[in-house]
Design a protein around this motif. Structure first.
Motif, short mmCIF file in Angstrom:
data_model
loop_
_atom_site.label_atom_id
_atom_site.label_comp_id
_atom_site.label_asym_id
_atom_site.label_seq_id
_atom_site.Cartn_x
_atom_site.Cartn_y
_atom_site.Cartn_z
N UNK A 1 0.50 -1.09 -0.28
CA UNK A 1 -0.24 -0.23 0.34
C UNK A 1 0.95 1.08 0.04
N UNK A 2 1.90 1.27 0.74
CA UNK A 2 2.85 2.27 0.15
C UNK A 2 3.72 2.99 -0.44
N UNK A 3 3.64 1.27 -1.42
CA UNK A 3 4.24 1.59 -2.44
C UNK A 3 4.09 1.55 -3.42
N UNK A 4 2.36 1.08 -3.77
CA UNK A 4 1.99 1.61 -4.72
C UNK A 4 0.14 2.34 -4.02
N UNK B 1 -6.65 13.44 -3.11
CA UNK B 1 -6.54 12.42 -2.55
C UNK B 1 -4.85 12.22 -2.21
N UNK B 2 -4.97 11.75 -1.12
CA UNK B 2 -3.58 11.19 -0.75
C UNK B 2 -3.17 9.67 -1.37
N UNK B 3 -1.59 9.20 -1.08
CA UNK B 3 -1.56 8.12 -1.58
C UNK B 3 -1.82 7.20 -0.79
N UNK B 4 -1.70 6.33 0.19
CA UNK B 4 -2.10 6.53 1.45
C UNK B 4 -2.43 6.97 2.37
#
Length: 364
Positions: free
Chosen positions: A121-124, A263-266
């Motif tokens: 999740x942190x990567x994608x 929206x943020x990445x994660x």
């Protein structure tokens, strides 16, 4: 225990054991870094429609207690843990994690590598996922997830349908419920505020009829742009009353002033997020739960300036208006769960109310 799978839209499959209800659920898969506070996380309405993965490896060890719920009806879609404690040990424990999930029809999974899931999740970025039985056709699930549209009506689902009151002897506030944690109401009660909790879509004209001394905007789930009624109401109310906001309320206030959110990445979800107060220079550990943030480049001309920043990534964590009695924070000063380093923020709100000309009853 029966076998269960967490299938992600990118084709990843995590196989573990069934936890909680046997039902199937789809949702946005996010992670929370809190070491404790799983009961408050489960019952936080801001997690409406999401499958939450806990990064701490053992969850449920101290059980659950009726006084620690942040809402009566959890809106979380599903729960993912490395290990679930089957026999909680704590003098306050009244129920196990598994029993609560069964009672509330919330599916879960245990026994998977939550570190691997978190790194993905942190990567994608956050991914759509499904908690399902161990014998399903994975290819079909992945195809379903690729076309699955994340819900947009979460605030309507978790907001109170009707107004209710929490009487107090202090200043009167109207508290917009966008998915309010009970910790916010408790913080207001502790300061003897006279609170009127209203639905998310209450018009500004109706709020003004109650002759409040101020307005408070609660936390809530999803994209703040999905509640245009609230944005329009706050835009009007900011010109007439002190307005403070938390989390989704913070984002709605920014949108009402003409700023933008992205929206943020994660996202930020956990009880250990460091924040810097730009006015005092102090650092605070904070509890957070959000997937959207205010775009700092959009604040020009809105009258708002950044008052707090996240230490880890520099995102906006607080706003204060240059001329109006309006301020907001992205994090949760009421904690529940997490550190209560910044509960003084409620005192600041109370002080602001006491300094304003009274619209209704005069207080000693």
């Amino acid at each position: 225990m029966t076998q269960r799978q967490l299938v992600l839209e990118d084709g990843s499959v995590f196989v573990g054991q069934s936890l909680g209800a046997e039902s199937i659920c789809d949702g946005e898969v996010v992670f929370n870094t809190g070491m404790t506070g799983y009961q408050e996380i489960l019952s936080d309405p801001s997690y409406s429609g999401q499958i939450v993965a806990m990064t701490y490896p053992l969850i449920g060890n101290y059980g659950l207690h009726r006084d620690d719920f942040e809402s009566l009806h959890p809106a979380i879609a599903g729960l993912v843990v490395k290990e679930a404690a089957n026999a909680p040990s704590h003098w306050r424990s009244e129920q196990s994690l598994h029993d609560l999930l069964v009672a509330k029809d919330i599916p879960g999974i245990s026994g998977i590598d939550t570190r691997q899931l978190t790194r993905k999740i942190r990567s994608h970025g956050t991914l759509k996922g499904r908690l399902c039985d161990g014998d399903v056709a994975v290819d079909q699930v992945v195809a379903d997830l690729k076309t699955y549209q994340l819900p947009t009506g979460q605030v309507k689902r978790v907001s109170t349908p009707t107004m209710y009151t929490s009487p107090g002897s202090g200043p009167r506030i109207v508290l917009y419920d966008f998915g309010m944690k009970k910790g916010i109401l408790r913080a207001c009660q502790q300061r003897e505020m006279d609170v009127l909790v209203v639905p998310y879509n209450t018009p500004a004209a109706e709020v003004l009829e109650y002759q409040p001394d101020g307005v408070f905007l609660s936390n809530g789930p999803g994209d703040p742009k999905d509640v245009p009624e609230a944005i329009a109401a706050v835009r009007e109310l900011m010109e007439q009353l002190p307005v403070f906001g938390i989390c989704l309320g913070h984002q709605i206030m920014a949108l009402a002033a003409g700023a933008d959110t992205i929206k943020m990445t994660f996202g930020h979800r956990g009880a250990n997020h460091p924040v810097k107060d730009l006015q005092s220079g102090k650092f605070y550990m904070t509890s957070q739960n959000h997937g959207y943030t205010v775009d700092p480049d959009s604040l020009h001309g809105t009258g708002f300036e950044v008052s707090h920043k996240a230490v880890n990534d520099g995102t906006v964590e607080g706003l204060v208006h240059q001329t109006l009695p309006a301020a907001s924070v992205q994090f949760h000063p009421e904690a529940a769960p997490g550190p209560d380093d910044f509960t003084e923020w409620f005192d600041r709100f109370l002080t602001t109310l006491q300094r304003q000309p009274k619209r209704g009853v005069q207080y000693a």
